[in-house]
Scaffold this motif. Structure first.
Motif, PDB file in Angstrom:
ATOM      1  N   VAL A 233      -7.288  -3.106   0.397  1.00 37.26           N
ATOM      2  CA  VAL A 233      -6.097  -3.927   0.166  1.00 37.26           C
ATOM      3  C   VAL A 233      -6.481  -5.389   0.328  1.00 37.26           C
TER       4      VAL A 233
ATOM      5  N   ILE B   2       0.820  -1.215   0.000  1.00 33.85           N
ATOM      6  CA  ILE B   2       0.000   0.000   0.000  1.00 33.85           C
ATOM      7  C   ILE B   2       0.854   1.265   0.000  1.00 33.85           C
TER       8      ILE B   2
ATOM      9  N   SER C 120      -4.118  -3.196  -4.295  1.00 39.27           N
ATOM     10  CA  SER C 120      -4.574  -1.997  -3.589  1.00 39.27           C
ATOM     11  C   SER C 120      -5.499  -1.243  -4.543  1.00 39.27           C
TER      12      SER C 120
END
Length: 221
Positions: A154, A117, A215
């Motif tokens: 995510v 991320i 993500s």
């Protein structure tokens, strides 16, 4: 004491000194796959004995492990890569330890979520981690529920389901910004960003290998 010991998701140099020391000093190690962990132990000259602990036997052996911990034995648990308990065995054992008043210590260390991320270019001050989405039953329901999520989403995905998942995200969530993170901490690490439609076009033409973290931009408020 039960020790949860993270192991590298890629580069073996990501192993911490404390993790090596802990694995050397516990009475034995619970390993998701003893063959995989055996290579890691050999690399760091660790000769601690191992026992198998995985999704297929964790319910069966749980009580015996708790009984041993209750007598003062120190045990470490590792998975094939990353931190135990995150989409891998470990949760049931930790919960049982808390119920019995047995101490638990999780060492800080490798996980694929944070590098993915942070490298994605998507907002990461707030995010929601979904692990692996259901493969069949409940999959569409989960996509519909996440359609209203405003935080960055995510999740983990396997290479052979990547394109299918990207297409379902486009269908249920619209054409959002996303990033495919692959082979984190390995030689061929890749973070490919773009609209879901662009990523579909790219990966439709590519053979995909390695562990994947997706993500995806949340719904705009």
């Amino acid at each position: 004491m039960l020790y949860l010991v993270p192991t590298p998701v890629g580069n073996l140099d990501d192993m911490t000194f404390r993790a090596v020391s802990t694995l050397k000093n516990v009475n034995y190690i619970l390993a998701e796959d003893t063959r995989v962990t055996g290579k890691l132990l050999k690399h760091f000259s660790i000769d601690t004995k191992m026992r198998a602990y995985h999704a297929h036997n964790e319910h069966k052996v749980l009580d015996g492990i708790i009984d041993e911990l209750d007598t003062g034995v120190d045990i470490a648990i590792v998975t094939d890569a990353g931190t135990p308990g995150i989409s891998d065995p470990g949760f049931l054992l930790v919960r049982a330890c808390h119920e019995k008043g047995i101490s638990v210590s999780c060492l800080p260390g490798a996980t694929a979520i944070i590098p993915a991320i942070v490298s994605s270019g998507l907002p990461c001050e707030k995010f929601v981690f979904e692990g692996f989405l259901p493969q069949k039953k409940g999959r569409q329901t989960r996509f519909l529920a996440l359609a209203e999520e405003e935080r960055t989403i995510v999740l983990y995905e396997s290479p052979h389901r990547l394109v299918k998942s990207l297409k379902q995200m486009l269908e249920f969530w619209g054409d959002r910004q996303a990033c495919v993170s692959r082979e984190i901490s390995k030689i061929y690490e890749e973070h490919r960003s773009g609209l879901l439609s662009e990523l579909i076009s790219y990966y439709d033409q590519q053979a995909v290998k390695g562990e994947i973290v997706l993500s995806v931009e949340g719904k705009k408020a």
